[in-house]
Write a protein that holds these residues in place. Structure first.
Motif, mmCIF file in Angstrom:
data_model
loop_
_atom_site.group_PDB
_atom_site.id
_atom_site.type_symbol
_atom_site.label_atom_id
_atom_site.label_comp_id
_atom_site.label_asym_id
_atom_site.label_seq_id
_atom_site.Cartn_x
_atom_site.Cartn_y
_atom_site.Cartn_z
ATOM 1 N N ALA B 37 21.597 3.014 21.025
ATOM 2 C CA ALA B 37 20.738 3.601 19.998
ATOM 3 C C ALA B 37 19.862 4.698 20.576
ATOM 4 N N GLN B 262 1.384 1.796 15.207
ATOM 5 C CA GLN B 262 2.427 2.813 15.283
ATOM 6 C C GLN B 262 3.380 2.533 16.449
ATOM 7 N N TYR B 265 5.593 -0.417 15.808
ATOM 8 C CA TYR B 265 6.633 -0.081 14.851
ATOM 9 C C TYR B 265 7.797 0.637 15.552
ATOM 10 N N GLN B 266 7.430 1.605 16.397
ATOM 11 C CA GLN B 266 8.470 2.338 17.132
ATOM 12 C C GLN B 266 9.252 1.412 18.041
ATOM 13 N N ILE B 268 9.745 -1.785 17.799
ATOM 14 C CA ILE B 268 10.632 -2.683 17.062
ATOM 15 C C ILE B 268 11.898 -1.938 16.679
ATOM 16 N N LEU B 269 11.735 -0.685 16.201
ATOM 17 C CA LEU B 269 12.901 0.097 15.813
ATOM 18 C C LEU B 269 13.867 0.272 16.977
ATOM 19 N N ARG B 270 13.310 0.382 18.202
ATOM 20 C CA ARG B 270 14.162 0.615 19.359
ATOM 21 C C ARG B 270 14.586 -0.674 20.047
ATOM 22 N N SER B 271 14.226 -1.799 19.453
ATOM 23 C CA SER B 271 14.527 -3.101 20.059
ATOM 24 C C SER B 271 14.023 -3.195 21.502
#
Lengths: 572, 309
Positions: B37, B262, B265-266, B268-271
């Protein structure tokens, strides 16, 4: 405004001018359904240094009248007419500023419930201090301790640093008296100052209050529901009934020669004044001595010689948690033995904490004794199997103190009274309904009560329902745990009469738990006096009342308000 | 008292282990390959991927990964994130920002909530009381992001009273608007709780007794009504800290605040397992300590509560 304006004409009051005069006072409350008049045309005069009592049942307007005098009517109440003259000044519509000047300084108050009238989050000393401070008096730690010591609080300097929850009820009431009198007011409003306390504590507190107010020359407006107490403590008594002053006069005169029918009823039923056991026969208008003389009664009356209950060496030890798995023993009931004869009433009296209710719970088999036996009708109840306990419950029924708490608010009266019958699978639906109707007749409630709910009934009516429920299973023994303590005197008298009547008709045996010796006098044949878990004296009611052996019993008897007042026999 | 505090601090250990394990597992269980990813449409060679996987221990089983994380944690080495930055540096950068935001929000909801609630309670049934009740209901009913965007548009863009976004230069002043949005919902609850509590206490017997002593109304309210009314409110404020942390994610996104929300959140999106767990761990610590503080405050406000034994 200077402080000299605050103290009203200190020296100027002539002795013959009333300190407080209430004229034609009317007080109304705004409710959802319009204005309700709580007090109508109240009259009342208090001379300097005089104690005047307002007597009446709950809802009579006695507290409302007193609260109006200190400008503390609840939010939606207002003075609708008349005057409240404090040393000639009408304060019925005085500004809030003026009332703040008067409160504490000129008019002090001792409230009713010592448990809820002290703020739990402030130290006792702080609560005294703010009173002194607000009224411009010296308020150092020594002044606070002095005020508390004067109210009879031992070790006052240290006690001042404690919080209300570390005080007993009596001590809290002393703190409240200290607060009420701290600024030496000229008028003290004492609203049922001791009704939440044990009789012996009550006596000490009232004695102390009397001593302090007479030393200070304070006038007292005493609010009470207890005519005996009023007569004993006050120079004049004002009787209120449904918002009206129905009678007023010097205490003894009013007591000996009551004019108004309500006062007459009040005098006749005041428990502290009644001197004899209720003579049921007289009330019913049939042959006398039906109740007291064995073998003289009707067919339902069994012999009074058999011991239906034998309590042998009964003890109960509670384990109190002392933290970290440790525990200390607390002996609530200590080696108590007594017998109850069939068809008689035995009263267990004592102060709170004496263990009397614990005995009652063990007799009801709701609490397991630590040691000792309870023998009911020849059988030890502690060895009963569950089924036998179920059968035992049919024969021994309770009536509890709080008629508000002991009825399920979601059950209508029919369901409440019918429940024990249903649980014990007695009869079918039709016969049960018939039985409920009979029971309501027995307790003198209209049959229409069946469809109503507890919150629609008065305290006395609810207690009648509780009695009907207790009678539903045709029990032999009824345990009354403070069964009339929560009721007003007149209602109390009616319920006691009902109990006596049911006893003579059904041959019931009562075990009557109460703190109120005046009630004992009216209902009991035998008395057991308990102190700190021990049985200290037993005997027939007459013996105990006329020749008490123990100091504790004497103290209890002396503490009955009005016990020493002489009354003409036809009134008592 | 000391004993109570020590015991509460000891309780932090299992709570901490439990939450980190749970969060770590959830990140581990996320579908997709975080390394792939990272590179988007232009995948690198398999060798690079394998090297990266090894560098971040992504080829190890779950328990080993978690164990390595714990080991690093106790040696105060939080490792680096996927962009090569030390996680510790990231934390040091984002936490002060969110702390400022949360403190501002807490002050706004506490001070204004209690003040408005007190006035509404004292004037029960009045115009102020009624309007405040209706408004607080609106605030509770409308989701935070709607409220956030609405205020951003109104105050930030149309009226120009505040900067619509915060950006990298964070000051107390620039955080006021996001703090208002963040504290809004709790503010409404604090207000209602204070109001109910004040109304109840105004009818208490000891308040009447205080009046009978000759105290002025202001004294009665401050010494007798307010302190007693604060007891339930303080408890709620402590618990609301959790909501503040959660709410920060949305609020920081709306106002572009470079804070924890913030960053989380980032991550988590990038695991990014380690980053997520590191942030959550600190949040857990803050939450547990804040609640300990609330308990102590509670005992100070209400002397009937004592924590000995």
């Amino acid at each position: 405004m200077t402080t000299s304006d605050v103290t009203i004409h200190e020296a100027g009051t002539p002795a013959d001018r009333p300190l407080l005069e209430i004229r034609d006072l009317a007080i109304s409350f705004t409710t959802g359904s319009g204005e309700v008049q709580a007090v109508r045309n109240a009259h009342l005069t208090i001379m300097p240094g005089e104690t005047v009592a307002i007597v009446g049942e709950s809802g009579s307007g006695k507290s409302t009248t007193a609260l109006a005098a200190i400008g503390l009517l609840p939010g939606n109440g207002r003075v609708a007419g008349g005057q409240i003259l404090l040393d000639g000044e009408d304060i019925s519509h005085a500004s809030e500023k003026r009332m703040i000047e008067l409160r504490g300084n000129i008019i002090g108050m001792v409230p009713q419930d010592p448990m809820s009238n002290l703020n739990p989050v402030w130290k006792i000393g702080d609560q005294v201090k703010e009173t002194l401070k607000a009224n411009g008096r010296p308020s150092g730690p020594d002044d606070v301790a002095k005020v508390l010591a004067q109210a009879g609080l031992p070790d006052a300097a240290r006690r001042a640093k404690q919080y209300p929850h570390e005080f007993s009820g009596g001590m809290r009431q002393r703190a409240l008296i200290a607060i009420g009198l701290s600024c030496q007011p000229r008028l003290l409003i004492a609203d049922e100052p001791t009704s939440a306390l044990d009789v012996t504590v009550q006596r000490q507190i009232l004695d102390h209050l009397e001593k302090m107010t007479s030393e200070l020359g304070t006038s007292v407006l005493l609010i009470t529901h207890d005519l005996g107490l009023a007569a004993e403590r006050a120079d004049k008594v004002v009787v209120m009934y449904r918002g009206n002053v129905v009678e007023a006069g010097p205490s003894l005169e009013l007591l000996q020669n009551p004019q108004h029918p309500y006062t007459q009823r009040l005098v006749a039923s005041a428990p502290s004044l009644a001197s004899r056991r209720i003579q049921v026969a007289k009330e019913l208008g049939v042959a006398t001595n039906d109740l007291l003389v064995p073998g003289d009664g009707g067919a339902a009356k069994p012999a009074m010689t058999e011991d239906v209950l034998q309590i042998q060496n009964l003890s109960k030890v509670f384990k109190l948690r002392a933290g970290f798995g440790k525990s200390t023993d607390f002996t609530a009931v200590d080696d108590v033995s007594f017998n109850v004869k069939r068809g008689t009433t035995t009263a267990i009296v004592g102060e709170s904490g004496s263990g009397k209710s614990t005995v009652a719970q063990m007799v009801l088999n709701l609490l397991e004794p630590t040691s000792g036996k309870i023998i009911f009708d020849g059988v030890d109840t502690s060895v009963l199997k569950p089924k036998e306990i179920f059968a035992f419950r049919r024969r021994v029924q309770p009536i509890f103190q709080d008629p508000y708490g002991s009825l399920d608010p979601m059950y209508n009266i029919y369901r409440t009274i019918e429940e024990p019958l249903r649980v014990h699978k007695i009869g079918d639906k039709a016969s049960r309904e018939k039985k409920v109707r009979e029971l309501l007749d027995q307790v003198s409630l209209p049959q229409s009560t069946m469809q109503r709910y507890p919150n629609e009934l008065s305290g006395g009516q609810r207690q009648r329902v509780a009695i009907a429920r207790a009678l539903a299973l045709d029990p032999e023994v009824i345990i009354c745990d403070e069964a009339v303590s929560a009721l007003d005197v007149l209602v109390q008298a009616q319920v006691l009469n009902l109990l006596a009547e049911l006893q003579s008709r059904l041959g019931l045996t009562y075990l009557f738990i109460t703190h109120d010796l005046a009630v004992v006098r009216q209902i009991a044949d035998h008395v057991c006096v308990m102190e700190k878990g021990k049985l200290v004296e037993t005997g027939s009611t007459d013996e105990v009342f006329e020749a008490p052996q123990r100091d504790y019993t004497k103290a209890l008897l002396n503490a009955i308000p009005g016990a020493r007042l002489m009354l003409p026999p036809e009134v008592a | 008292m000391i004993q109570f505090i020590l015991r509460r601090l000891l309780q932090v250990i299992p709570v901490f282990l439990g939450t980190t394990l749970l969060v770590y597992f959830m990140v581990f269980a996320l579908p997709g390959d975080p390394i792939r990813a990272l590179f988007g449409d232009r995948p690198p060679s398999e060798a690079v991927i394998a090297q990266l996987r090894q560098q971040y221990n992504l080829d190890e089983p779950f328990w080993v990964q978690y164990g390595l994380f714990l080991k690093n944690l106790f040696t105060f080495n939080l490792g680096v994130d996927f962009t090569g930055q030390p996680i510790a540096d990231t934390l040091a950068r984002v936490f002060p920002v969110t702390a400022m935001l949360a403190i501002e929000a807490l002050v706004i909801q506490g001070v204004f909530g209690i003040a408005f609630g007190l006035v509404a309670g004292l004037r029960k049934g009045g115009i102020f009381d009624s309007s405040v009740l209706v408004l607080s209901l609106v605030v509770i009913a409308v989701p935070t992001f709607v409220l956030g965007f609405a205020l951003q548009l109104l105050i930030g863009v149309q009226l120009g009273w505040a900067k619509p976004t915060v950006g990298s230069n964070v000051t107390w002043g620039s955080l006021i608007l996001p703090a208002v949005v963040l504290g809004m919902v709790s503010f409404a609850y604090v207000l209602r709780l204070t109001r109910a509590s004040v109304i109840e206490n105004m009818n208490a017997d000891y308040v009447r007794t205080a009046t009978a002593k000759g105290l002025a109304r202001r004294q009665v309210v401050t010494t007798h009504v307010l302190r007693n009314s604060l007891i339930p409110v303080i408890t709620y404020l402590g618990a609301s800290l959790g909501a503040l942390m959660g709410g920060a994610i949305v609020t920081e996104a709306i106002f572009n605040v470079p804070g924890v929300g913030q960053k989380l959140y980032q991550a988590i999106l990038r695991s990014e397992g380690p980053t997520v767990v590191a942030i959550v761990s600190v949040l857990v610590l803050v939450f547990v300590l804040a609640n300990l503080l609330v308990d102590l405050l509670y005992a100070w406000l209400d002397p009937r509560i004592r924590y000995e034994n």
